[in-house]
Motif scaffolding. Structure first.
Motif, PDB file in Angstrom:
ATOM      1  N   HIS A 157       3.829   0.271 -58.448  1.00  0.00           N
ATOM      2  CA  HIS A 157       2.776   1.004 -59.155  1.00  0.00           C
ATOM      3  C   HIS A 157       1.449   0.896 -58.418  1.00  0.00           C
ATOM      4  N   GLU A 158       1.137  -0.294 -57.960  1.00  0.00           N
ATOM      5  CA  GLU A 158      -0.118  -0.503 -57.233  1.00  0.00           C
ATOM      6  C   GLU A 158      -0.131   0.304 -55.933  1.00  0.00           C
ATOM      7  N   ALA A 159       0.983   0.316 -55.215  1.00  0.00           N
ATOM      8  CA  ALA A 159       1.060   1.085 -53.970  1.00  0.00           C
ATOM      9  C   ALA A 159       0.888   2.576 -54.242  1.00  0.00           C
ATOM     10  N   ILE A 160       1.492   3.063 -55.316  1.00  0.00           N
ATOM     11  CA  ILE A 160       1.354   4.479 -55.674  1.00  0.00           C
ATOM     12  C   ILE A 160      -0.103   4.798 -56.003  1.00  0.00           C
ATOM     13  N   GLU A 161      -0.756   3.919 -56.760  1.00  0.00           N
ATOM     14  CA  GLU A 161      -2.158   4.136 -57.112  1.00  0.00           C
ATOM     15  C   GLU A 161      -3.052   4.169 -55.873  1.00  0.00           C
ATOM     16  N   LEU A 162      -2.714   3.390 -54.855  1.00  0.00           N
ATOM     17  CA  LEU A 162      -3.506   3.367 -53.623  1.00  0.00           C
ATOM     18  C   LEU A 162      -3.327   4.639 -52.808  1.00  0.00           C
ATOM     19  N   VAL A 164      -1.651   7.803 -53.915  1.00  0.00           N
ATOM     20  CA  VAL A 164      -1.702   9.081 -54.617  1.00  0.00           C
ATOM     21  C   VAL A 164      -3.053   9.221 -55.306  1.00  0.00           C
ATOM     22  N   PRO A 165      -3.757  10.326 -55.022  1.00  0.00           N
ATOM     23  CA  PRO A 165      -5.067  10.521 -55.665  1.00  0.00           C
ATOM     24  C   PRO A 165      -4.906  10.705 -57.183  1.00  0.00           C
ATOM     25  N   ARG A 166      -5.894  10.247 -57.913  1.00  0.00           N
ATOM     26  CA  ARG A 166      -5.840  10.344 -59.381  1.00  0.00           C
ATOM     27  C   ARG A 166      -5.851  11.802 -59.841  1.00  0.00           C
ATOM     28  N   ARG A 167      -6.510  12.645 -59.075  1.00  0.00           N
ATOM     29  CA  ARG A 167      -6.575  14.085 -59.441  1.00  0.00           C
ATOM     30  C   ARG A 167      -6.050  14.912 -58.277  1.00  0.00           C
ATOM     31  N   GLY A 168      -5.336  15.954 -58.660  1.00  0.00           N
ATOM     32  CA  GLY A 168      -4.903  16.993 -57.785  1.00  0.00           C
ATOM     33  C   GLY A 168      -4.465  16.667 -56.463  1.00  0.00           C
TER      34      GLY A 168
END
Length: 168
Positions: A157-162, A164-168
């Motif tokens: 999850h942490e790697a994805i958050e780093l 993948v941008p939160r928007r668009g």
């Protein structure tokens, strides 16, 4: 004779064989624990020892397969993961008891992934290269991979958050 024994003990092949032999038991244990988990034996024995008949019924084995099942359970006893006391089989090793705990299912899934997927990949690749074949979707043990990935869920999850941008 003692001279024959000395000759055998001095041969490098025997030394090599003994060294390799030490790796066999851990491999067998991983394979056994993996299979005991996937077939439901660890779950069945989690709450305490069970009779041979209860194990046979849980596995759906016919009475004519009793000798095969008895031999398979004997392997678990020999490896130290099962015990037989007063006609009832139970979990004997710390590893077996811990892997029987549902909270440790991701670890059991990891072991099953190694035994079922990684091992097969290791032994099949040379033949696949010769035949010009590749692994296909049916070759991947998705259930085990998903269960094993839960070990690293927070990191994933942490790697994805780093990345993948939160928007668009």
């Amino acid at each position: 004779k003692i001279r024959t024994l000395r000759k055998l003990l001095s041969q490098s092949e025997l030394t090599l064989f003994a060294g390799i032999g030490r790796m066999i038991r851990p491999f067998y244990r991983l394979a056994y624990l993996s299979t005991a988990g996937s077939c439901g034996l660890l779950t069945l024995l989690r709450d305490g020892p069970k009779s041979f008949d209860a194990i046979r019924r849980m596995l759906g084995a016919s009475p004519r397969d009793a000798l095969m099942l008895e031999a398979w359970l004997a392997v678990g006893i020999k490896l130290g993961d099962l015990e037989l006391d007063d006609g009832r089989y139970g979990l004997a090793s710390r590893w077996a008891r811990q892997l029987a705990d549902p909270q440790n299912d991701p670890i059991l899934g990891s072991i099953q992934e190694v035994v079922l997927l990684h091992f097969e990949a290791i032994v099949r690749v040379p033949d696949m290269l010769t035949a010009g074949t590749r692994f296909g979707p049916a070759d991947y043990r998705s259930e085990e991979v998903v269960r094993a990935s839960r070990l690293f869920e927070a990191l994933n999850h942490e790697a994805i958050e780093l990345v993948v941008p939160r928007r668009g």
